[in-house]
Enzyme design. Structure first.
Site, mmCIF file in Angstrom:
data_model
loop_
_atom_site.group_PDB
_atom_site.id
_atom_site.type_symbol
_atom_site.label_atom_id
_atom_site.label_comp_id
_atom_site.label_asym_id
_atom_site.label_seq_id
_atom_site.Cartn_x
_atom_site.Cartn_y
_atom_site.Cartn_z
ATOM 1 C CD GLU A 342 34.198 32.265 42.554
ATOM 2 O OE1 GLU A 342 34.631 33.100 41.752
ATOM 3 O OE2 GLU A 342 34.943 31.503 43.204
HETATM 4 C C1 NGO Z 1 37.093 34.873 44.455
HETATM 5 C C2 NGO Z 1 36.861 33.390 44.624
HETATM 6 C C3 NGO Z 1 38.087 32.664 45.162
HETATM 7 C C4 NGO Z 1 39.334 33.084 44.406
HETATM 8 C C5 NGO Z 1 39.485 34.595 44.505
HETATM 9 C C6 NGO Z 1 40.703 35.079 43.763
HETATM 10 C C7 NGO Z 1 35.801 34.556 46.250
HETATM 11 C C8 NGO Z 1 34.993 34.887 47.405
HETATM 12 N N1 NGO Z 1 35.789 33.407 45.599
HETATM 13 O O1 NGO Z 1 36.727 35.388 45.738
HETATM 14 O O2 NGO Z 1 37.895 31.279 45.045
HETATM 15 O O3 NGO Z 1 40.461 32.469 44.986
HETATM 16 O O4 NGO Z 1 38.355 35.260 44.000
HETATM 17 O O5 NGO Z 1 40.873 36.453 43.809
#
Ligand code: NGO
Length: 531
Positions: A342
């Site tokens: 992300e």
């Molecule tokens: C995503 C995000 C995290 C969040 C999570 C919550 C990934 C790999 N990046 O998973 O920052 O905390 O969802 O479910």
């Protein structure tokens, strides 16, 4: 015969009779009740099991014998004694021996030289007279001991003396895992968890033969590991958490203690420093990591995807090199996790060279990279591993570039997801994950649907993100009872995993969860059994 004489004689006779009867009233307890090994609720389900219809009983005379000349086996013997003694009160001792002991004892031995069992498998032979646990390597003995825990009454888990009898159903178990990587991830960044809390989590996952704990040590909301060359990371970046609490961090000494505690339970710690996004805590600690040179404000909310390192600055790579040098020195395992998820505000044209360069830095410190599936957009350097969470197509791309895969599909394996709409803790972006949903899936079949071969799947990990989870009791509620299910997916062959049968075994864990004071979710999907 006078009266006095006869009453004396009678008294004498009565005393004699009483003395003669004494041994009868002291006779050891009756023989063990025959038990059926096939009816025992072992999780993960062993690969093969044959019941022989009798039982081994622990008594005051029972000891644990370990093959002489192997300190690791002696440690495991002590570990087993430590599990058995508090509840049984039997003062079971550990003795070394050159040959299998006489009746009535446990015997732990290595050197099975049994190819089928591999590095982590074990063979457990329980007879009325002995319990023999053998393996090729010490890890197998540890897993055999976990199976023994499941074969004893749940009260064995209690910290003080309980009523026996302590019997183990007889038979033979040969068991080994399907995947070498079976774990959970704990997010200690969004909320900080103390050393004691992390150790408790290690204890809980080790009962189900997991062998990996991935620690998400940095994110926007907190930096949780002391880095001596960049001290403000912990001082400033570690000073808060989601909701504005006081946060915290592990000193390197504390972190080493966690790593050792895990290692003693055959659990590898994978440390993660998330980058180039999810870095606000670092960006707040050191202004020079930002393109404008200005430190960011600490962040205690739960948005994702707004932060990035300045990927064009040399200082940033010097920083990463220092952090991974220190972390590599604290990490006996082969992996350093670089996050990579992300990074919504890092242009792809910068993200790709950044991930390429960070892989080289990690390799220079003698470690392999693990990263969330977005890293597959970059080159995949030798040894790099992609952790699938949301982008199956990313994992596929990574595999085409030579990477291996850890399976953490959010819709199945994210144990921070709510169980259903009534669950107070947790998130729901990947859907609700009831206990059956979390169990009924197969990593290899899921990968195959994307055209990815089973041979590149290293195993499974259940991530527990902590935006909403603030203490160990809440961790337990989200992890239990989904962790046993993920552990079984990682261990037991797919053709032996059936929800209708599993849910009965899981239901029988109730007493064990209670004996261990686990704050579990009493899912309506599971027929919880009184005993
Ligand atoms: C995503 C995000 C995290 C969040 C999570 C919550 C990934 C790999 N990046 O998973 O920052 O905390 O969802 O479910």
């Amino acid at each position: 015969m006078n009266k006095k004489f006869s009453s004396l004689t009678m008294l004498y006779a009565a005393v004699l009779l009483a003395v003669a009867m004494l041994p009868i009233s002291c006779t050891p307890t009756p023989p063990p009740t025959p038990k059926d090994l096939a009816q025992e609720a072992i999780i993960p389900l062993p690969v093969s099991l044959e019941a022989t219809g009798s039982s081994f009983r622990l008594t005051e005379k029972t000891d644990i014998y370990v093959q002489a000349g192997n300190p690791e086996l002696e440690r495991l013997g002590q570990y087993l004694a430590g599990l058995l003694n508090p509840a049984t009160g039997l003062e079971i001792g550990v003795k070394t021996t050159d040959e299998a002991p006489a009746s009535g004892h446990f015997y732990l031995a290595l050197g099975a030289n049994d190819a089928e069992l591999g590095k982590e498998g074990y063979q457990l032979e329980i007879a009325e007279t002995t319990v023999n646990l053998t393996a090729n390597e010490a890890a197998g003995i540890f897993y055999g001991i976990q199976t023994l825990r499941h074969l004893l009454p749940a009260a064995i888990e209690k910290p003080e003396k309980q009523e026996g009898p302590w019997e183990i159903a007889s038979g033979k178990i040969r068991d080994y895992p399907g995947y070498g990587h079976r774990g959970s991830m704990l997010d200690v960044s969004r909320h900080f968890f103390s050393v004691e809390e992390v150790k408790r989590y290690i204890d809980l996952i080790s009962l189900y033969k997991m062998n990996v704990l991935h620690l998400h040590l940095s994110d926007d909301q907190g930096w949780r590991i002391e880095i001596k060359s960049w001290p403000k990371l912990a001082e400033i970046g570690g000073s808060t958490e989601v909701g504005g609490g006081e946060g915290g961090f592990y000193t390197q000494e504390q972190y080493k203690d966690i790593v050792q505690y895990a290692q003693d339970r055959y659990i590898m710690i994978i440390p993660e420093i998330d980058m180039p996004g999810h870095t606000n805590a670092a960006l707040a600690s050191y202004g020079e990591l930002n393109c404008d040179g200005q430190p960011r404000k600490l962040y205690t909310g739960t948005e994702v995807g707004f932060s990035t390192f300045c990927t064009t600055k040399d200082t940033v790579y010097k920083f990463i090199d220092d952090v991974f040098r220190e972390l590599a020195a604290l990490t006996p395992g082969p992996y350093l996790h670089i996050g990579g998820d992300e990074s919504h505000v890092t242009p792809m044209a910068e993200y790709i060279p950044f991930i390429n360069r960070v892989q080289d830095i990690v390799a220079a410190h003698g470690k392999q990279v693990v990263g969330w599936d977005e890293i597959a957009n970059a080159e995949m350097k030798p040894g790099t591993i992609v952790q699938l969470w949301a982008g199956a197509e990313n994992a596929k791309m990574g595999v085409e570039k030579g990477a291996k895969v850890i399976m953490s599909p959010a819709s199945k394996a994210y144990i921070d997801m709510k169980y259903d709409s009534t669950t107070e803790l947790g998130l729901a972006w990947a859907g609700y994950i009831e206990v059956d949903t979390g169990y009924i899936w197969d990593p290899a079949a899921m990968a195959a649907a994307e055209g990815v071969d089973k041979s590149v799947i290293l195993g499974v990990e259940a991530p527990l993100w902590s935006e909403t989870v603030t203490n160990i009791k809440e961790v337990e509620f989200m992890a239990f009872p989904r962790i046993p299910g993920i552990a079984e997916i990682g261990w037991t062959p797919a053709n032996l995993r059936q929800w209708d049968e599993y849910k009965l075994r899981l239901g029988k864990q109730k007493a064990r969860f209670e004996a261990m004071e686990i704050n579990y979710y009493a899912s309506p999907k599971v027929p919880w059994a009184a005993q």
